[in-house]
Design a protein around this motif. Structure first.
Motif, PDB file in Angstrom:
ATOM      1  N   GLN A 258       4.179   0.587   2.000  1.00  0.00           N
ATOM      2  CA  GLN A 258       3.971  -0.419   3.055  1.00  0.00           C
ATOM      3  C   GLN A 258       3.655  -1.760   2.597  1.00  0.00           C
ATOM      4  O   GLN A 258       2.865  -2.257   2.010  1.00  0.00           O
ATOM      5  CB  GLN A 258       2.945   0.060   4.011  1.00  0.00           C
ATOM      6  CG  GLN A 258       3.146   1.364   4.644  1.00  0.00           C
ATOM      7  CD  GLN A 258       4.198   1.162   5.761  1.00  0.00           C
ATOM      8  OE1 GLN A 258       4.276   0.619   6.656  1.00  0.00           O
ATOM      9  NE2 GLN A 258       5.374   1.902   5.574  1.00  0.00           N
TER      10      GLN A 258
ATOM     11  N   THR B 104       8.948  -1.304   5.237  1.00  0.00           N
ATOM     12  CA  THR B 104       8.667   0.014   4.611  1.00  0.00           C
ATOM     13  C   THR B 104       9.675   0.270   3.399  1.00  0.00           C
ATOM     14  O   THR B 104      10.964   0.060   3.601  1.00  0.00           O
ATOM     15  CB  THR B 104       8.910   1.263   5.489  1.00  0.00           C
ATOM     16  OG1 THR B 104       7.778   1.197   6.623  1.00  0.00           O
ATOM     17  CG2 THR B 104       8.679   2.535   4.860  1.00  0.00           C
TER      18      THR B 104
ATOM     19  N   GLN C 108       0.933  -1.162  -0.039  1.00  0.00           N
ATOM     20  CA  GLN C 108      -0.193   0.047   0.022  1.00  0.00           C
ATOM     21  C   GLN C 108       0.895   1.324   0.019  1.00  0.00           C
ATOM     22  O   GLN C 108       1.951   1.282   0.825  1.00  0.00           O
ATOM     23  CB  GLN C 108      -0.757   0.142   1.092  1.00  0.00           C
ATOM     24  CG  GLN C 108      -1.801  -0.989   1.471  1.00  0.00           C
ATOM     25  CD  GLN C 108      -2.840  -0.919   2.690  1.00  0.00           C
ATOM     26  OE1 GLN C 108      -2.740   0.138   3.499  1.00  0.00           O
ATOM     27  NE2 GLN C 108      -3.410  -1.976   3.018  1.00  0.00           N
TER      28      GLN C 108
ATOM     29  N   ARG D 129       1.516   4.779   1.322  1.00  0.00           N
ATOM     30  CA  ARG D 129       1.148   5.629   2.517  1.00  0.00           C
ATOM     31  C   ARG D 129       1.597   7.028   2.639  1.00  0.00           C
ATOM     32  O   ARG D 129       2.505   7.394   2.387  1.00  0.00           O
ATOM     33  CB  ARG D 129       1.670   4.782   3.593  1.00  0.00           C
ATOM     34  CG  ARG D 129       1.586   5.652   5.279  1.00  0.00           C
ATOM     35  CD  ARG D 129       2.095   5.007   6.313  1.00  0.00           C
ATOM     36  NE  ARG D 129       3.503   4.832   6.210  1.00  0.00           N
ATOM     37  CZ  ARG D 129       4.386   4.647   7.320  1.00  0.00           C
ATOM     38  NH1 ARG D 129       3.792   4.386   8.265  1.00  0.00           N
ATOM     39  NH2 ARG D 129       5.548   4.952   7.223  1.00  0.00           N
TER      40      ARG D 129
END
Length: 248
Positions: free
Chosen positions: A184, A197, A103, A105
């Protein structure tokens, strides 16, 4: 005999699970980032602040090395215009693992950059991008171009073995603001879920920005390298030529 048997059992266990256990105890991540790149060379970009320092301007406009020029531009928060094309190579670091989700972020959201607009004239078609995400959405998720209404990782997940590689080509768009963001990654390894990360090539957040109505300065590529200043009207003409008129 007993010692030999124990040695055989230990060797079998270590070959099967030992490296994973050692990596986990030592804090090694389940996947490694082999390569991260952001495509700047063939798209329009912006600077968040005008380049006013004489030494920096000399690097930007002159024939300095590409790395020196990129350092100056990075210091002024260089950001791709509307779409950041990111390539990430991930390497498995367990005997078996699954990438469950990735995802974008958002770390920072500001008004669009207006320090300078740097215009490229593309020489050819861009490579096909496999997944895309829109940071203007409340909860950005990656989707495929074939099925833009479905979260990509809801239907497809990535299985890796140790030292196996996968290359991800991602287009992250943002038109409503200036965004700083990272990626992420959720990984399932040995029935344990871990997160890691991913940041940009220089270990700072990725960036992307929308188009501003007006910029403090306009540039286009110079024939002998570097950038050359142009007027707003010239920038608008170039924008129309390449299909990116912006708000001219």
């Amino acid at each position: 005999m007993l010692v030999t048997a124990i040695g055989v059992v230990f060797t079998a266990w270590f070959n099967a699970s030992g490296p994973d256990t050692v990596d986990r105890i030592s804090g090694e991540p389940p996947i490694k980032v082999g390569h991260v790149a952001v495509e700047y060379a063939a798209q329009d970009t912006t600077l968040r602040r005008p380049v006013t320092d004489p030494a920096d301007r000399a690097v930007l406009l002159g024939s300095a090395s590409g790395s020196r020029r990129e350092t100056v531009m990075a210091r002024h928060d260089w950001a791709p215009l509307e779409t950041a094309e990111v390539t990430v190579v991930l390497i498995g670091n367990r005997s078996n693992l699954r990438i469950v989700d990735i995802q974008p972020r958002v770390l920072d959201r500001k008004p669009v950059s207006d320090g300078a607009l740097l215009l490229y004239t593309p020489a050819g078609e861009a490579d096909t991008v496999e997944v895309t995400a829109d940071l203007d959405e409340p909860a950005p998720r990656f989707t495929s171009t074939e099925d833009p209404d479905t979260t990509y990782f809801r239907k497809k997940q990535i299985d890796l073995k140790r030292d196996e590689r996968v290359t991800l080509s991602m287009a992250i768009t943002g038109t409503a603001a200036y965004y700083a963001f990272d990626l992420q990654v959720t990984v399932l390894a040995e029935d344990r879920t871990e997160q890691m990360t991913i940041r940009g090539p220089d270990k700072t957040p990725f960036r992307v920005t929308g188009i501003s109505g007006k910029y403090h300065a306009y540039y286009t590529t110079a024939p002998l390298g570097g950038w050359q200043p142009i007027s707003r009207s010239q920038a608008c003409a170039i924008g129309r030529k390449v299909g990116k008129a912006g708000k001219c």
